[in-house]
Design an enzyme around this catalytic site. Structure first.
Site, PDB file in Angstrom:
ATOM      1  N   TYR A 167      48.889  66.930  64.986  1.00 45.08           N
ATOM      2  CA  TYR A 167      50.047  67.831  65.549  1.00 45.08           C
ATOM      3  C   TYR A 167      50.126  68.967  64.580  1.00 45.08           C
ATOM      4  CZ  TYR A 167      51.778  63.556  67.854  1.00 45.08           C
ATOM      5  OH  TYR A 167      51.743  62.454  68.811  1.00 45.08           O
ATOM      6  N   SER A 168      50.356  70.045  65.259  1.00 45.79           N
ATOM      7  CA  SER A 168      50.547  71.166  64.158  1.00 45.79           C
ATOM      8  C   SER A 168      51.617  70.986  63.450  1.00 45.79           C
ATOM      9  CB  SER A 168      50.788  72.386  65.240  1.00 45.79           C
ATOM     10  OG  SER A 168      49.773  72.622  65.965  1.00 45.79           O
ATOM     11  N   CYS A 221      48.224  78.751  72.206  1.00 43.81           N
ATOM     12  CA  CYS A 221      48.566  77.228  71.903  1.00 43.81           C
ATOM     13  C   CYS A 221      49.284  76.488  72.969  1.00 43.81           C
ATOM     14  CB  CYS A 221      49.285  77.257  70.630  1.00 43.81           C
ATOM     15  SG  CYS A 221      49.399  75.541  69.887  1.00 43.81           S
ATOM     16  N   GLU A 251      44.206  77.211  70.351  1.00 40.60           N
ATOM     17  CA  GLU A 251      44.307  75.661  70.141  1.00 40.60           C
ATOM     18  C   GLU A 251      45.057  75.293  71.279  1.00 40.60           C
ATOM     19  OE1 GLU A 251      44.073  75.066  65.999  1.00 40.60           O
ATOM     20  OE2 GLU A 251      46.305  74.172  66.047  1.00 40.60           O
ATOM     21  N   TYR A 254      44.917  71.879  74.029  1.00 41.94           N
ATOM     22  CA  TYR A 254      44.567  70.349  74.458  1.00 41.94           C
ATOM     23  C   TYR A 254      44.510  69.923  75.688  1.00 41.94           C
ATOM     24  CZ  TYR A 254      44.944  70.606  69.290  1.00 41.94           C
ATOM     25  OH  TYR A 254      44.824  70.562  67.880  1.00 41.94           O
TER      26      TYR A 254
HETATM   27  P1  NAP Z   1      54.501  70.599  79.324  1.00 37.65           P
HETATM   28  O1  NAP Z   1      55.814  70.344  79.148  1.00 37.65           O
HETATM   29  O2  NAP Z   1      53.676  69.818  80.253  1.00 37.65           O
HETATM   30  O3  NAP Z   1      54.341  72.064  79.950  1.00 37.65           O
HETATM   31  C1  NAP Z   1      54.883  73.343  79.218  1.00 37.65           C
HETATM   32  C2  NAP Z   1      54.703  74.233  80.311  1.00 37.65           C
HETATM   33  O4  NAP Z   1      53.311  74.897  80.795  1.00 37.65           O
HETATM   34  C3  NAP Z   1      55.597  73.841  81.841  1.00 37.65           C
HETATM   35  O5  NAP Z   1      56.315  74.848  82.130  1.00 37.65           O
HETATM   36  C4  NAP Z   1      54.257  73.781  82.681  1.00 37.65           C
HETATM   37  O6  NAP Z   1      54.722  74.031  84.105  1.00 37.65           O
HETATM   38  C5  NAP Z   1      53.524  74.554  82.046  1.00 37.65           C
HETATM   39  N1  NAP Z   1      52.112  74.450  82.552  1.00 37.65           N
HETATM   40  C6  NAP Z   1      51.504  73.451  83.189  1.00 37.65           C
HETATM   41  N2  NAP Z   1      50.099  74.021  83.640  1.00 37.65           N
HETATM   42  C7  NAP Z   1      49.940  75.168  83.127  1.00 37.65           C
HETATM   43  C8  NAP Z   1      48.977  76.131  83.466  1.00 37.65           C
HETATM   44  N3  NAP Z   1      47.762  75.860  83.991  1.00 37.65           N
HETATM   45  N4  NAP Z   1      48.934  77.476  82.855  1.00 37.65           N
HETATM   46  C9  NAP Z   1      50.306  77.857  82.379  1.00 37.65           C
HETATM   47  N5  NAP Z   1      51.251  76.909  82.198  1.00 37.65           N
HETATM   48  C10 NAP Z   1      51.087  75.748  82.584  1.00 37.65           C
HETATM   49  O7  NAP Z   1      53.874  70.659  78.100  1.00 37.65           O
HETATM   50  P2  NAP Z   1      53.579  69.885  76.808  1.00 37.65           P
HETATM   51  O8  NAP Z   1      53.519  68.415  77.219  1.00 37.65           O
HETATM   52  O9  NAP Z   1      54.644  70.256  75.744  1.00 37.65           O
HETATM   53  O10 NAP Z   1      52.345  70.022  76.305  1.00 37.65           O
HETATM   54  C11 NAP Z   1      51.880  70.935  75.523  1.00 37.65           C
HETATM   55  C12 NAP Z   1      50.390  70.947  74.905  1.00 37.65           C
HETATM   56  O11 NAP Z   1      50.283  71.318  73.750  1.00 37.65           O
HETATM   57  C13 NAP Z   1      49.852  69.608  74.839  1.00 37.65           C
HETATM   58  O12 NAP Z   1      48.593  69.524  75.542  1.00 37.65           O
HETATM   59  C14 NAP Z   1      49.766  69.308  73.587  1.00 37.65           C
HETATM   60  O13 NAP Z   1      48.892  68.498  73.120  1.00 37.65           O
HETATM   61  C15 NAP Z   1      49.630  70.598  72.883  1.00 37.65           C
HETATM   62  N6  NAP Z   1      49.826  70.901  71.422  1.00 37.65           N
HETATM   63  C16 NAP Z   1      50.750  70.497  71.022  1.00 37.65           C
HETATM   64  C17 NAP Z   1      51.241  70.539  69.579  1.00 37.65           C
HETATM   65  C18 NAP Z   1      52.155  69.858  68.623  1.00 37.65           C
HETATM   66  O14 NAP Z   1      52.142  70.074  67.576  1.00 37.65           O
HETATM   67  N7  NAP Z   1      52.947  68.865  69.368  1.00 37.65           N
HETATM   68  C19 NAP Z   1      50.596  71.478  68.938  1.00 37.65           C
HETATM   69  C20 NAP Z   1      49.381  72.341  69.780  1.00 37.65           C
HETATM   70  C21 NAP Z   1      49.093  71.827  71.012  1.00 37.65           C
HETATM   71  P3  NAP Z   1      54.891  72.715  85.074  1.00 37.65           P
HETATM   72  O15 NAP Z   1      54.817  71.419  84.514  1.00 37.65           O
HETATM   73  O16 NAP Z   1      56.180  72.933  85.806  1.00 37.65           O
HETATM   74  O17 NAP Z   1      53.605  72.956  85.887  1.00 37.65           O
END
Ligand code: NAP
Length: 311
Positions: free
Chosen positions: A93-94, A269, A309, A311
């Site tokens: 996690y960031s 990210c 960054e 995933y």
């Molecule tokens: P999410 O809620 O599933 O999606 C966030 C937004 O991105 C939604 O509006 C989604 O739209 C949109 N989206 C989906 N596909 C896309 C695409 N191809 N291009 C652009 N936008 C798109 O996101 P999440 O579950 O929070 O996931 C975030 C990601 O960040 C995960 O993979 C996680 O591992 C990663 N991450 C997390 C951290 C941390 O510290 N927690 C740090 C770095 C990275 P729709 O769903 O409406 O299609």
């Protein structure tokens, strides 16, 4: 650089970015000897009617040797074992807090965790994600096995005249909350422009930019900082409707001007899938000037100006 027509006009001005130095070696705590961090608090970041639940979890690292900076991450090892009998792997996690932590004592680290479920493709049943549900259910006083800190590249530049383009979706906003807090709360200012593009499903899930927590939004009054949201699941003609790459394209003139001036760093990210959409925006802009985006991007990566960054 082997490039197409006009290539040098843009990239000759770019330079190797000197990033903040990390305080000490990374991975002080490893999976075989993690640090047991106490949970100070868990607070929901998503608004009450939101379909997703994301928690801001503040961990006590006072008795550890952890001194992180913005853009680094930590790993959490869920308790229990996998089906193979081996311990669970760590999930990264960031760190969402700036170096002095959310309480300014330099003894805490904050992570931002979304409760995740997946559907079993065969049975159709809903299966809770092991690590995310474990973390979202934590209570103050619990302790978690922590490894890290990790990360040597996704760090802010030392030179605050550099323009920053920050592009996030969902919980990918975590490191940018740390950047913004460091810049405006700990350091106090940033001379370059900061442009944040943030994609979420709806306004209730705009982490740190919603009614429940405005840690990022509150700094939008600062002269150099602007943030733009892209909402993917609004069904009206909302001007914020779209994916993050659409919002980026709406602001293409300023974004491209920043890139062409050469004094910039881009940070991306979140979801792996966003990379292609973001790339397409820059490719289109480059093509319009008969520039070769893959060549430009390769140079930016080499310079530390293109930081990813996903995933
Ligand atoms: P999410 O809620 O599933 O999606 C966030 C937004 O991105 C939604 O509006 C989604 O739209 C949109 N989206 C989906 N596909 C896309 C695409 N191809 N291009 C652009 N936008 C798109 O996101 P999440 O579950 O929070 O996931 C975030 C990601 O960040 C995960 O993979 C996680 O591992 C990663 N991450 C997390 C951290 C941390 O510290 N927690 C740090 C770095 C990275 P729709 O769903 O409406 O299609």
């Amino acid at each position: 650089m082997a490039g197409s027509k006009g290539q040098n006009a843009n990239t000759s001005k770019t330079m190797q970015i000197k990033k903040y130095s990390i305080p000490e070696s990374t991975l002080i705590y490893k999976p075989k000897a993690p640090f047991m961090a106490g949970v100070i608090s868990t607070t929901e970041l998503t608004e009450a009617d939101s379909s997703d639940e994301v928690f801001n979890i503040i961990l006590d690292v006072a008795d550890s040797d952890i001194h992180y900076i913005e853009g680094q991450s930590i790993g959490i090892i869920p308790p229990g074992e996998r089906e193979t009998g081996k311990p669970h792997k760590a999930r990264l996690y960031s760190i969402a807090s700036a170096r002095t932590g959310d309480d300014g004592t330099s003894t805490t680290a904050t992570i931002c965790v979304k409760r995740v479920f997946r559907k079993d493709e065969v049975t159709g049943t809903t299966i809770p994600g092991i690590a995310s549900n474990y973390l979202c259910d934590l209570k103050p006083g619990d302790s978690v096995a922590l490894i890290g800190p990790n990360g040597r590249r996704f760090l802010l530049p030392e030179d605050d005249s550099i323009d920053l383009i920050l592009i996030a979706v969902g919980t990918g906003i975590a490191p940018f909350r740390a950047f913004i807090r460091h810049i405006f709360l700990e350091k106090g200012y940033w001379n370059g422009r900061i442009r944040l593009f943030y994609g979420i499903k709806n306004a209730m899930e705009a982490l740190f930019l919603n009614n429940r927590n405005d840690d990022i939004g509150q700094y939008m009054t600062r002269e150099t900082f602007e943030a733009f949201r892209a909402l993917s699941r609004v069904h009206n003609e909302d001007s914020e409707k779209g994916y993050v790459q659409h919002k980026l394209a709406e602001h293409k003139q300023e974004v491209w001007e920043i890139i062409c001036a050469g004094n910039f760093a881009v940070y991306i990210c979140g979801l792996k899938g966003m990379e292609e959409g973001v790339d397409e925006v820059f490719s289109t802009l480059a093509r319009q000037q008969e520039l070769d985006w893959p060549t430009m991007k390769a140079e930016f990566i080499k310079n530390g100006q293109w930081n990813l960054e996903v995933y």
